[in-house]
Design an enzyme around this catalytic site. Structure first.
Site, PDB file in Angstrom:
ATOM      1  N   GLU A  26       1.089   7.229  -9.247  1.00 45.36           N
ATOM      2  CA  GLU A  26       1.574   6.714  -7.968  1.00 45.36           C
ATOM      3  C   GLU A  26       2.983   7.223  -7.679  1.00 45.36           C
ATOM      4  O   GLU A  26       3.625   7.839  -8.537  1.00 45.36           O
ATOM      5  CB  GLU A  26       1.566   5.190  -7.987  1.00 45.36           C
ATOM      6  CG  GLU A  26       2.515   4.597  -9.014  1.00 45.36           C
ATOM      7  CD  GLU A  26       2.840   3.150  -8.738  1.00 45.36           C
ATOM      8  OE1 GLU A  26       3.609   2.921  -7.785  1.00 45.36           O
ATOM      9  OE2 GLU A  26       2.357   2.274  -9.474  1.00 45.36           O
ATOM     10  N   LYS A 160       1.890  -7.338 -12.755  1.00 47.89           N
ATOM     11  CA  LYS A 160       3.329  -7.551 -12.900  1.00 47.89           C
ATOM     12  C   LYS A 160       3.602  -9.026 -13.233  1.00 47.89           C
ATOM     13  O   LYS A 160       2.991  -9.920 -12.646  1.00 47.89           O
ATOM     14  CB  LYS A 160       4.054  -7.138 -11.623  1.00 47.89           C
ATOM     15  CG  LYS A 160       3.964  -5.648 -11.328  1.00 47.89           C
ATOM     16  CD  LYS A 160       4.720  -5.280 -10.066  1.00 47.89           C
ATOM     17  CE  LYS A 160       4.680  -3.786  -9.799  1.00 47.89           C
ATOM     18  NZ  LYS A 160       3.342  -3.307  -9.383  1.00 47.89           N
TER      19      LYS A 160
END
Length: 303
Positions: A26, A160
Site C-alpha cells: 500500500e 490496528k
C-alpha cells in the site's frame, strides 16, 4: 481495465507474465502513515526485503489520475512530497482517477488494484476495522467489506490496536472472511503480540497458507484471506503498556472533534508522541515482518 487508468511497471508486468511471485504494497504509509523521511526509507526497505526473498514488490498508488502498480523511486518521491494526496479507499478510488488526483491507497484500494493487476498477495501493517464507539458513530473501515469481496491474501499484524479488535473479528466472521493466526492461537494487536481474543484459525507454514487459498479458489468461495502475523518479540510493546496510551489518544481525538478518515492518522501521530517514537520503531518492524512473510507466501503460491 483500460490502460489509460492503470499502469503496471515493466518489472511487475514481466514477473506477472512469467507467473513469478509478486507482493502488493500500500501507499498510505507514505502519504498518511509515517513522517518524512521515515516513510520513504521504510518503503524502500520493505521493497528490498521482498526482493531478497526472490519476489517482485509492487507498491500501489494513484498519481495524477493513473493507478500505478509498481512505483519507481521518482514516483515514490513525488507521492511523499505531495501536499494534497488523498487517502483512497473503494468509495473514492474512481473519483481520484477521473479527476486526475494523487493519493495513497488504503488496504481496500490496494486490494482492488492488486486484483485488477493479477496480484494475489498483499503486505500491510494493520487493517482497518470497527472503531471504538462505532455503535453510535458507525465508523467501520471499508477494509472489512473489501476482504469479504476481493480474493487477495492480506498479511498484517492484525487490526490496528486503536480499534475494537473483538468487534472487528465479529464483523469479519459475519462477512465470511477467514482470519488465520500465523504460528499463534491468539490474535495479535498490532504493536503487541497478543490481544484478549483467540485467532479463529491457525496455520504454521507458508505452504499450508498457499494450499488453503488454492482450495478456496477451487471451491469458488470468493473474497480474501487475512493472515494475522505477530510483531517480532524483540520489537513489541506490551498490550498493558499500550492500553493507557491508546485511551489517552482517543480522548484527545474526541476533545479535538476528529472524525472520519482523519481519525486513524490523528491517533497514530498522537501515539507516536506519547510513546516518544517507540511506536514508530515497532510499526516499522511489524511491516518488515509482514513483507517477509507475504513474500514467502507468494513464492509458495507461485510454485
Amino acid at each position: 481495465m483500460s490502460s489509460r487508468h492503470i499502469d503496471i511497471s515493466p518489472k511487475v508486468q514481466d514477473a506477472l507474465s512469467r507467473r513469478r511471485p509478486v507482493v502488493a504494497l500500500e501507499s498510505t504509509i507514505i502519504t498518511h502513515g509515517m513522517p518524512c523521511p521515515e516513510n520513504l526509507e521504510m518503503a524502500d526497505r520493505v521493497e528490498r526485503i521482498i526482493e531478497e526473498e526472490g519476489v517482485t514488490p509492487a507498491t500501489i498508488a494513484v498519481l495524477d489520475g493513473v493507478i500505478k502498480v509498481g512505483l519507481s523511486q521518482a514516483e515514490k518521491d513525488q507521492l511523499a512530497q505531495s501536499s494534497n494526496a488523498m487517502k483512497l479507499s473503494r468509495a473514492d478510488l474512481a473519483f481520484a482517477v477521473s479527476q486526475n488526483r494523487t493519493g495513497g491507497t488504503t488496504v481496500a484500494a490496494t486490494m482492488i488494484a492488486a486484483h485488477l493487476a493479477g496480484i494475489k498477495v498483499f503486505a500491510t501493517g494493520g487493517i482497518g476495522g470497527v472503531h471504538i464507539g462505532a455503535a453510535t458513530s458507525f465508523d467501520i473501515s471499508a477494509d472489512l467489506d473489501e476482504l469479504a469481496r476481493t480474493p487477495v491474501i492480506v498479511v498484517s499484524a492484525g487490526a490496528k490496536a486503536i480499534l475494537d479488535i473483538g468487534k472487528t473479528l465479529e464483523v469479519l466472521e459475519t462477512r465470511g472472511v477467514p482470519v488465520i493466526g500465523y504460528q499463534t492461537d491468539t490474535m495479535p494487536a498490532f504493536w503487541s503480540r497478543q490481544s484478549p481474543y483467540p485467532a479463529p484459525l491457525r496455520l504454521d507454514d507458508v505452504s499450508a497458507i498457499a494450499s488453503f487459498f488454492r482450495t478456496r479458489e477451487d471451491l469458488q468461495l470468493g473474497g480474501g484471506v487475512l493472515i494475522a502475523n505477530p510483531v517480532p518479540e524483540t520489537h513489541e510493546i506490551a498490550a498493558a503498556d499500550m492500553k493507557g496510551i491508546i485511551e489517552a489518544a482517543h480522548r484527545l481525538a474526541h476533545e479535538n472533534g476528529v472524525s472520519g478518515k482523519a481519525v486513524t492518522p490523528f491517533l497514530l501521530s498522537t501515539i507516536l508522541e506519547l510513546t516518544a517514537g517507540r511506536s514508530l520503531v515497532t510499526n516499522i518492524a511489524l511491516v518488515e515482518n509482514n513483507a517477509r512473510l507475504a513474500a514467502r507466501i507468494a513464492a509458495s503460491l507461485a510454485a
